[in-house]
Design an enzyme around this catalytic site. Structure first.
Site, PDB file in Angstrom:
ATOM      1  N   ARG A   1       4.681  -4.086  -3.577  1.00 39.13           N
ATOM      2  CA  ARG A   1       5.710  -5.197  -3.151  1.00 39.13           C
ATOM      3  C   ARG A   1       5.477  -5.829  -1.790  1.00 39.13           C
ATOM      4  NH1 ARG A   1       8.744  -1.243  -6.101  1.00 39.13           N
ATOM      5  NH2 ARG A   1       9.786  -2.000  -8.022  1.00 39.13           N
TER       6      ARG A   1
ATOM      7  N   LYS B   1       2.235  -9.576   1.574  1.00 41.10           N
ATOM      8  CA  LYS B   1       0.952  -9.682   2.524  1.00 41.10           C
ATOM      9  C   LYS B   1      -0.191  -9.334   1.639  1.00 41.10           C
ATOM     10  CE  LYS B   1       3.052 -10.213   7.020  1.00 41.10           C
ATOM     11  NZ  LYS B   1       3.236  -9.562   8.418  1.00 41.10           N
TER      12      LYS B   1
ATOM     13  N   ASP C   1      -4.337   2.529  -1.563  1.00 40.35           N
ATOM     14  CA  ASP C   1      -3.663   3.528  -0.617  1.00 40.35           C
ATOM     15  C   ASP C   1      -4.331   3.483   0.772  1.00 40.35           C
ATOM     16  OD1 ASP C   1      -1.445   5.244   0.386  1.00 40.35           O
ATOM     17  OD2 ASP C   1      -2.790   6.944   0.110  1.00 40.35           O
ATOM     18  N   SER C   2      -3.735   3.240   1.765  1.00 36.98           N
ATOM     19  CA  SER C   2      -4.674   2.937   2.772  1.00 36.98           C
ATOM     20  C   SER C   2      -3.843   3.630   4.235  1.00 36.98           C
ATOM     21  CB  SER C   2      -5.004   1.343   3.339  1.00 36.98           C
ATOM     22  OG  SER C   2      -3.757   0.539   2.949  1.00 36.98           O
TER      23      SER C   2
ATOM     24  N   GLY D   1       1.439  -3.425  10.090  1.00 38.91           N
ATOM     25  CA  GLY D   1       1.048  -2.217  10.296  1.00 38.91           C
ATOM     26  C   GLY D   1       0.499  -1.789  11.634  1.00 38.91           C
TER      27      GLY D   1
END
Length: 204
Positions: free
Chosen positions: A9, A12, A73-74, A157
């Site tokens: 969702r 970016k 997944d980061s 982040g």
């Protein structure tokens, strides 16, 4: 036109993937996000590795929607923190997705760490699952160092404190096209492009 779901969702991330596909002249595919499909329960990220989490999310999305699905997944692996926050990056401060709190906590934990020991890497694992068509999991890293004060308004982040190797600007100070050429997520997604033919996508 084939629809491929990017199981996020995060607007970016959707924009980033669409830019990468356009730059690679990928045709015949429409990238949609979770906001574009009927809602289904999000599986908790309980995997011990980036690979486990990305694959679980992609499998869930493909099963629930019937669409070829990409999930990633980061996170940030900090050398002085023994690779943490790692898979806990998005909820390092206790609440999922609170970027500012997560960033502040990492900076606080590194207060006494000298500049020459502030190495880190952004890590991204991308999983691509085609219903009844197999699975692909790929991993990429982006090495750099962490600065002491956030800089820049791009990205999200931990971008404002991460300076890639060979550069003097943070990830959040890079223009989108510069980040696309360098970042962990962009590298992983470019690695994925040759595998997308299972979704009836053509790459020029």
């Amino acid at each position: 036109m084939t629809r491929v779901l990017l199981a996020t969702r995060n607007a970016k991330k959707l924009t980033e993937l669409r830019r990468i596909l356009a730059a690679a002249n990928v045709s015949g595919v429409e990238i949609v996000g979770l906001a574009d499909v009927p809602e289904f329960p999000d599986a908790p990220e309980t995997g011990a590795t980036f690979e486990e989490n990305a694959l679980a999310k992609a499998r869930d999305a493909a099963r629930e929607t019937g669409l070829p699905s990409i999930a990633d997944d980061s996170g940030l692996a900090v050398d002085a923190l023994n690779g943490m926050p790692g898979v806990l990056s998005a909820r390092w401060a206790g609440r999922h997705g609170d970027d500012q709190a997560n960033l502040d906590l990492v900076l606080g934990q590194l207060t006494d760490v000298p500049d020459d020991r502030r190495g880190a890497a952004f890590v991204c694992t991308v999983a691509y699952v085609v219903p009844d068509g197999g699975e692909t999991v790929l991993r990429a890293e982006w090495r750099g160092r962490l600065v002491r004060e956030p800089r820049g308004g791009n990205g999200f982040g931990y971008d404002p404190i991460f300076v890639p190797d060979g550069h003097d600007r943070t990830s959040a100070e890079l223009a989108p096209e510069e980040k696309d050429a360098l970042s962990h997520r962009a590298r992983a997604l470019r690695m994925l492009l040759p595998h997308l033919d299972r979704g009836a996508i053509t790459v020029d």
